[in-house]
Design a protein around this motif. Structure first.
Motif, PDB file in Angstrom:
ATOM      1  N   LEU A   1      31.776  36.426  22.667  1.00 42.47           N
ATOM      2  CA  LEU A   1      31.458  36.531  24.094  1.00 42.47           C
ATOM      3  C   LEU A   1      32.078  35.355  24.838  1.00 42.47           C
ATOM      4  O   LEU A   1      31.778  34.197  24.555  1.00 42.47           O
ATOM      5  CB  LEU A   1      29.941  36.519  24.301  1.00 42.47           C
ATOM      6  N   MET A   2      32.882  35.691  25.844  1.00 39.55           N
ATOM      7  CA  MET A   2      33.555  34.665  26.635  1.00 39.55           C
ATOM      8  C   MET A   2      33.068  34.747  28.069  1.00 39.55           C
ATOM      9  O   MET A   2      33.029  35.831  28.656  1.00 39.55           O
ATOM     10  CB  MET A   2      35.065  34.876  26.579  1.00 39.55           C
ATOM     11  N   ASN A   3      32.712  33.602  28.627  1.00 43.92           N
ATOM     12  CA  ASN A   3      32.270  33.553  30.008  1.00 43.92           C
ATOM     13  C   ASN A   3      33.484  33.612  30.933  1.00 43.92           C
ATOM     14  O   ASN A   3      34.348  32.747  30.880  1.00 43.92           O
ATOM     15  CB  ASN A   3      31.462  32.270  30.235  1.00 43.92           C
ATOM     16  N   LEU A   4      33.516  34.643  31.792  1.00 43.67           N
ATOM     17  CA  LEU A   4      34.650  34.812  32.705  1.00 43.67           C
ATOM     18  C   LEU A   4      34.386  34.155  34.054  1.00 43.67           C
ATOM     19  O   LEU A   4      35.267  33.501  34.615  1.00 43.67           O
ATOM     20  CB  LEU A   4      34.923  36.304  32.923  1.00 43.67           C
ATOM     21  N   PHE A   5      33.192  34.378  34.585  1.00 42.77           N
ATOM     22  CA  PHE A   5      32.853  33.869  35.904  1.00 42.77           C
ATOM     23  C   PHE A   5      31.377  33.495  35.966  1.00 42.77           C
ATOM     24  O   PHE A   5      30.527  34.152  35.356  1.00 42.77           O
ATOM     25  CB  PHE A   5      33.093  34.923  37.003  1.00 42.77           C
ATOM     26  N   TYR A   6      31.116  32.451  36.745  1.00 45.92           N
ATOM     27  CA  TYR A   6      29.760  32.098  37.171  1.00 45.92           C
ATOM     28  C   TYR A   6      29.809  32.077  38.692  1.00 45.92           C
ATOM     29  O   TYR A   6      30.608  31.345  39.285  1.00 45.92           O
ATOM     30  CB  TYR A   6      29.364  30.739  36.612  1.00 45.92           C
ATOM     31  N   LEU A   7      28.955  32.889  39.333  1.00 46.21           N
ATOM     32  CA  LEU A   7      29.048  33.075  40.774  1.00 46.21           C
ATOM     33  C   LEU A   7      27.733  32.840  41.482  1.00 46.21           C
ATOM     34  O   LEU A   7      26.691  33.341  41.064  1.00 46.21           O
ATOM     35  CB  LEU A   7      29.448  34.527  41.083  1.00 46.21           C
ATOM     36  N   VAL A   8      27.768  32.106  42.546  1.00 47.57           N
ATOM     37  CA  VAL A   8      26.775  32.177  43.604  1.00 47.57           C
ATOM     38  C   VAL A   8      27.362  33.179  44.597  1.00 47.57           C
ATOM     39  O   VAL A   8      28.491  33.631  44.422  1.00 47.57           O
ATOM     40  CB  VAL A   8      26.513  30.804  44.226  1.00 47.57           C
ATOM     41  N   PRO A   9      26.631  33.580  45.648  1.00 45.83           N
ATOM     42  CA  PRO A   9      27.215  34.556  46.585  1.00 45.83           C
ATOM     43  C   PRO A   9      28.584  34.122  47.095  1.00 45.83           C
ATOM     44  O   PRO A   9      28.764  32.995  47.553  1.00 45.83           O
ATOM     45  CB  PRO A   9      26.187  34.617  47.708  1.00 45.83           C
ATOM     46  N   GLY A  10      29.559  35.058  46.959  1.00 47.01           N
ATOM     47  CA  GLY A  10      30.925  34.758  47.339  1.00 47.01           C
ATOM     48  C   GLY A  10      31.875  35.383  46.339  1.00 47.01           C
ATOM     49  O   GLY A  10      31.522  36.318  45.630  1.00 47.01           O
ATOM     50  N   THR A  11      33.093  34.879  46.304  1.00 42.39           N
ATOM     51  CA  THR A  11      34.106  35.432  45.425  1.00 42.39           C
ATOM     52  C   THR A  11      34.790  34.325  44.643  1.00 42.39           C
ATOM     53  O   THR A  11      34.843  33.165  45.082  1.00 42.39           O
ATOM     54  CB  THR A  11      35.178  36.212  46.228  1.00 42.39           C
ATOM     55  N   LYS A  12      35.322  34.716  43.477  1.00 39.96           N
ATOM     56  CA  LYS A  12      36.136  33.817  42.664  1.00 39.96           C
ATOM     57  C   LYS A  12      37.287  34.619  42.072  1.00 39.96           C
ATOM     58  O   LYS A  12      37.173  35.826  41.836  1.00 39.96           O
ATOM     59  CB  LYS A  12      35.308  33.182  41.537  1.00 39.96           C
ATOM     60  N   GLU A  13      38.359  33.920  41.813  1.00 39.59           N
ATOM     61  CA  GLU A  13      39.534  34.578  41.256  1.00 39.59           C
ATOM     62  C   GLU A  13      40.079  33.724  40.132  1.00 39.59           C
ATOM     63  O   GLU A  13      40.077  32.485  40.213  1.00 39.59           O
ATOM     64  CB  GLU A  13      40.590  34.769  42.351  1.00 39.59           C
ATOM     65  N   ASN A  14      40.530  34.400  39.065  1.00 38.25           N
ATOM     66  CA  ASN A  14      41.133  33.685  37.950  1.00 38.25           C
ATOM     67  C   ASN A  14      42.218  34.582  37.374  1.00 38.25           C
ATOM     68  O   ASN A  14      41.931  35.542  36.658  1.00 38.25           O
ATOM     69  CB  ASN A  14      40.082  33.355  36.886  1.00 38.25           C
ATOM     70  N   GLY A  15      43.446  34.296  37.728  1.00 36.82           N
ATOM     71  CA  GLY A  15      44.556  35.108  37.244  1.00 36.82           C
ATOM     72  C   GLY A  15      44.467  36.527  37.752  1.00 36.82           C
ATOM     73  O   GLY A  15      44.418  36.768  38.955  1.00 36.82           O
ATOM     74  N   ARG A  16      44.408  37.489  36.825  1.00 35.54           N
ATOM     75  CA  ARG A  16      44.346  38.901  37.212  1.00 35.54           C
ATOM     76  C   ARG A  16      42.915  39.381  37.463  1.00 35.54           C
ATOM     77  O   ARG A  16      42.701  40.554  37.760  1.00 35.54           O
ATOM     78  CB  ARG A  16      44.991  39.742  36.103  1.00 35.54           C
ATOM     79  N   LEU A  17      41.963  38.503  37.318  1.00 37.81           N
ATOM     80  CA  LEU A  17      40.563  38.872  37.505  1.00 37.81           C
ATOM     81  C   LEU A  17      40.040  38.291  38.807  1.00 37.81           C
ATOM     82  O   LEU A  17      40.340  37.149  39.146  1.00 37.81           O
ATOM     83  CB  LEU A  17      39.710  38.362  36.347  1.00 37.81           C
ATOM     84  N   LYS A  18      39.227  39.104  39.494  1.00 35.77           N
ATOM     85  CA  LYS A  18      38.584  38.641  40.714  1.00 35.77           C
ATOM     86  C   LYS A  18      37.170  39.202  40.733  1.00 35.77           C
ATOM     87  O   LYS A  18      36.963  40.383  40.433  1.00 35.77           O
ATOM     88  CB  LYS A  18      39.340  39.122  41.947  1.00 35.77           C
ATOM     89  N   SER A  19      36.214  38.352  41.082  1.00 36.19           N
ATOM     90  CA  SER A  19      34.831  38.794  41.105  1.00 36.19           C
ATOM     91  C   SER A  19      34.184  38.438  42.423  1.00 36.19           C
ATOM     92  O   SER A  19      34.515  37.407  43.032  1.00 36.19           O
ATOM     93  CB  SER A  19      34.048  38.166  39.946  1.00 36.19           C
TER      94      SER A  19
END
Lengths: 114, 109
Positions: B43-61
């Motif tokens: 299991l790999m952690n991709l994102f930790y989010l509070v309200p809003g957006t984050k982007e990492n390479g080809r991934l966006k959350s």
């Protein structure tokens, strides 16, 4: 990247057997967790802890005990194992502070109860 | 009922295409995390989010706490994106992340 180490990686026991799963984290995280993963259920929280000597009950605690002996070490105990406890078990840790709750997982322990 | 519902439960993508995964919450989530479990089970952690957006390479959350949902967008899917994606929500600093049942993604050539 946080380091969480679980042992053993695989364990086979018989019904009624006694099993201890071990977890160590080396990142000074406050919170540690034990989850089980089963097909169709995702990950379900068994027990968690916010520090040495502390234990909090999760969502599926029946049949499990846990103990946090140090900041680093968290153990899951199955004192009378049953076939329904055959599962993949994950340990995780997090900083446990606001905005620092990112979870890091160990590689898992596959437990089979025959 | 489930406090965290993920959709779809399974998805098949052709390499190079885009898609979106979704989590809906019935709890007052204040933070969301996204994970990828690879075929070996890690299991790999991709994102930790509070309200809003984050982007990492080809991934966006994105995480919208008012509408109680989060999305994970995958752009230009690659074979190594295959695996099971989980979201986990936490309510108001209770330090008790609750997981959805996952989305199984297969990317094929």
């Amino acid at each position: 990247e946080a380091a969480v180490t679980q042992s053993p990686r695989n364990k086979v026991t018989v019904t009624g057997g006694n099993v201890t799963l071990s977890c160590r984290q080396t990142n000074s995280h406050n919170y540690m967790y034990w989850y089980r993963q089963d097909t169709g259920h995702g990950l379900r929280l068994i027990h968690y802890s916010y520090g040495a000597g502390n234990l909090q009950i999760g969502d599926v605690p029946d049949g499990y005990k846990a103990t946090r002996t140090t900041q680093e070490d968290f153990f899951l105990l199955l004192e009378l194992a049953s076939p329904s406890q055959t599962s993949l078990y994950f340990c995780a840790s997090s900083g446990g502070q606001i905005s620092n709750e990112r979870l890091f997982f160990g590689h898992g322990t596959k437990l089979s109860v025959l | 009922g489930d406090k965290v519902k993920q959709s779809p439960s399974a998805l098949s993508l052709q390499e190079g295409t885009n898609s979106a995964l979704r989590c809906n919450f019935s709890i007052a989530a204040t933070t969301v995390q996204w994970f990828l479990q690879n075929p070996r089970g890690s299991l790999m952690n991709l994102f930790y989010l509070v309200p809003g957006t984050k982007e990492n390479g080809r991934l966006k959350s994105a995480f919208d706490s008012k509408e109680s949902y989060s999305t994970l967008h995958i752009r230009d899917a690659q074979l190594e994106d295959s695996g099971t994606y989980f979201c986990a929500a936490e309510k108001g600093g209770n330090y008790k992340p609750t997981f959805g049942k996952g989305t199984s993604l297969v990317v094929h050539p």
